[in-house]
Motif scaffolding. Structure first.
Motif, PDB file in Angstrom:
ATOM      1  N   SER A   1       0.869  -1.170   0.000  1.00 14.72           N
ATOM      2  CA  SER A   1       0.000   0.000   0.000  1.00 14.72           C
ATOM      3  C   SER A   1       0.906   1.220   0.000  1.00 14.72           C
ATOM      4  N   GLY A   2       0.330   2.390   0.046  1.00 12.74           N
ATOM      5  CA  GLY A   2       1.161   3.581   0.034  1.00 12.74           C
ATOM      6  C   GLY A   2       0.399   4.796   0.487  1.00 12.74           C
ATOM      7  N   HIS A   3       1.147   5.860   0.631  1.00 10.44           N
ATOM      8  CA  HIS A   3       0.540   7.131   0.989  1.00 10.44           C
ATOM      9  C   HIS A   3       1.389   8.262   0.413  1.00 10.44           C
ATOM     10  N   ARG A   4       0.780   9.404   0.335  1.00 10.53           N
ATOM     11  CA  ARG A   4       1.424  10.576  -0.228  1.00 10.53           C
ATOM     12  C   ARG A   4       1.949  11.461   0.893  1.00 10.53           C
ATOM     13  N   GLU A   5       3.197  11.898   0.765  1.00 12.37           N
ATOM     14  CA  GLU A   5       3.798  12.835   1.707  1.00 12.37           C
ATOM     15  C   GLU A   5       4.311  14.031   0.915  1.00 12.37           C
ATOM     16  N   GLU A   6       4.683  15.083   1.605  1.00 13.04           N
ATOM     17  CA  GLU A   6       5.215  16.259   0.918  1.00 13.04           C
ATOM     18  C   GLU A   6       6.438  15.909   0.079  1.00 13.04           C
ATOM     19  N   ALA A   7       7.257  14.989   0.566  1.00 13.73           N
ATOM     20  CA  ALA A   7       8.474  14.588  -0.145  1.00 13.73           C
ATOM     21  C   ALA A   7       8.193  13.645  -1.318  1.00 13.73           C
ATOM     22  N   GLY A   8       6.977  13.144  -1.432  1.00 17.56           N
ATOM     23  CA  GLY A   8       6.634  12.217  -2.514  1.00 17.56           C
ATOM     24  C   GLY A   8       5.879  11.013  -1.991  1.00 17.56           C
ATOM     25  N   LEU A   9       5.800   9.993  -2.826  1.00 16.75           N
ATOM     26  CA  LEU A   9       5.089   8.775  -2.454  1.00 16.75           C
ATOM     27  C   LEU A   9       5.934   7.928  -1.515  1.00 16.75           C
ATOM     28  N   GLN A  10       5.265   7.293  -0.575  1.00 16.13           N
ATOM     29  CA  GLN A  10       5.898   6.335   0.326  1.00 16.13           C
ATOM     30  C   GLN A  10       5.123   5.021   0.211  1.00 16.13           C
ATOM     31  N   TYR A  11       5.850   3.924   0.085  1.00 14.97           N
ATOM     32  CA  TYR A  11       5.243   2.607  -0.065  1.00 14.97           C
ATOM     33  C   TYR A  11       5.373   1.828   1.236  1.00 14.97           C
ATOM     34  N   ASP A  12       4.282   1.221   1.651  1.00 16.66           N
ATOM     35  CA  ASP A  12       4.252   0.368   2.841  1.00 16.66           C
ATOM     36  C   ASP A  12       4.135  -1.078   2.371  1.00 16.66           C
ATOM     37  N   VAL A  13       5.030  -1.927   2.830  1.00 15.08           N
ATOM     38  CA  VAL A  13       4.961  -3.343   2.480  1.00 15.08           C
ATOM     39  C   VAL A  13       4.870  -4.172   3.755  1.00 15.08           C
ATOM     40  N   LYS A  14       4.164  -5.269   3.653  1.00 18.35           N
ATOM     41  CA  LYS A  14       4.138  -6.276   4.718  1.00 18.35           C
ATOM     42  C   LYS A  14       4.711  -7.551   4.121  1.00 18.35           C
ATOM     43  N   LEU A  15       5.594  -8.184   4.887  1.00 19.87           N
ATOM     44  CA  LEU A  15       6.299  -9.367   4.411  1.00 19.87           C
ATOM     45  C   LEU A  15       6.174 -10.507   5.404  1.00 19.87           C
ATOM     46  N   THR A  16       6.217 -11.711   4.881  1.00 19.69           N
ATOM     47  CA  THR A  16       6.499 -12.884   5.685  1.00 19.69           C
ATOM     48  C   THR A  16       7.935 -13.255   5.354  1.00 19.69           C
ATOM     49  N   VAL A  17       8.774 -13.379   6.383  1.00 14.96           N
ATOM     50  CA  VAL A  17      10.190 -13.679   6.204  1.00 14.96           C
ATOM     51  C   VAL A  17      10.485 -15.010   6.869  1.00 14.96           C
ATOM     52  N   TRP A  18      11.168 -15.897   6.155  1.00 10.19           N
ATOM     53  CA  TRP A  18      11.545 -17.201   6.697  1.00 10.19           C
ATOM     54  C   TRP A  18      13.030 -17.215   6.988  1.00 10.19           C
ATOM     55  N   PHE A  19      13.390 -17.817   8.127  1.00 10.50           N
ATOM     56  CA  PHE A  19      14.790 -18.004   8.472  1.00 10.50           C
ATOM     57  C   PHE A  19      14.958 -19.384   9.086  1.00 10.50           C
ATOM     58  N   THR A  20      16.165 -19.916   8.975  1.00 15.38           N
ATOM     59  CA  THR A  20      16.481 -21.242   9.496  1.00 15.38           C
ATOM     60  C   THR A  20      16.961 -21.119  10.929  1.00 15.38           C
ATOM     61  N   LEU A  21      16.370 -21.911  11.803  1.00 16.86           N
ATOM     62  CA  LEU A  21      16.784 -21.921  13.205  1.00 16.86           C
ATOM     63  C   LEU A  21      18.153 -22.587  13.328  1.00 16.86           C
ATOM     64  N   LEU A  22      19.004 -21.989  14.109  1.00 10.66           N
ATOM     65  CA  LEU A  22      20.334 -22.550  14.315  1.00 10.66           C
ATOM     66  C   LEU A  22      20.259 -23.717  15.278  1.00 10.66           C
ATOM     67  N   GLU A  23      21.047 -24.731  15.004  1.00  9.55           N
ATOM     68  CA  GLU A  23      21.113 -25.879  15.900  1.00  9.55           C
ATOM     69  C   GLU A  23      22.358 -25.732  16.752  1.00  9.55           C
ATOM     70  N   ARG A  24      22.192 -25.793  18.036  1.00  7.26           N
ATOM     71  CA  ARG A  24      23.318 -25.661  18.962  1.00  7.26           C
ATOM     72  C   ARG A  24      23.381 -26.930  19.816  1.00  7.26           C
ATOM     73  N   MET A  25      24.564 -27.413  19.981  1.00 10.45           N
ATOM     74  CA  MET A  25      24.779 -28.606  20.801  1.00 10.45           C
ATOM     75  C   MET A  25      25.007 -28.165  22.243  1.00 10.45           C
ATOM     76  N   HIS A  26      24.317 -28.784  23.173  1.00 11.60           N
ATOM     77  CA  HIS A  26      24.512 -28.523  24.603  1.00 11.60           C
ATOM     78  C   HIS A  26      25.316 -29.666  25.189  1.00 11.60           C
ATOM     79  N   GLY A  27      26.216 -29.365  26.051  1.00 14.30           N
ATOM     80  CA  GLY A  27      26.975 -30.461  26.608  1.00 14.30           C
ATOM     81  C   GLY A  27      27.882 -30.052  27.610  1.00 14.30           C
TER      82      GLY A  27
END
Length: 70
Positions: free
Chosen positions: A44-70
């Motif tokens: 989506s977007g909106h108008r500002e004095e400086a010009g157009l501004q775009y708003d984005v919504k994202l789903t971001v995927w990341f891999t969980l790190l595996e840590r060894m406990h010991g």
């Protein structure tokens, strides 16, 4: 895909759609490792004095790190 992935929802604003996406991903990578992919879920977007501004919504995927406990 290798390992377990988790998804989070993010929102960002920029002077272009690409700039908004890059802002969201750059901020995510400050605290998350192994950001693998994203999906834009809303634009989506909106108008500002400086010009157009775009708003984005994202789903971001990341891999969980595996840590060894010991």
């Amino acid at each position: 895909m290798d390992g377990v992935q988790k998804a989070i929802q993010l929102a960002a604003t920029g002077s272009s759609i690409e700039a908004a996406i890059e802002e969201a991903l750059d901020r995510a990578e400050l605290t998350l490792e192994r950001v693998d992919s994203f999906e834009v879920t809303s634009i989506s977007g909106h108008r500002e004095e400086a010009g157009l501004q775009y708003d984005v919504k994202l789903t971001v995927w990341f891999t969980l790190l595996e840590r060894m406990h010991g």
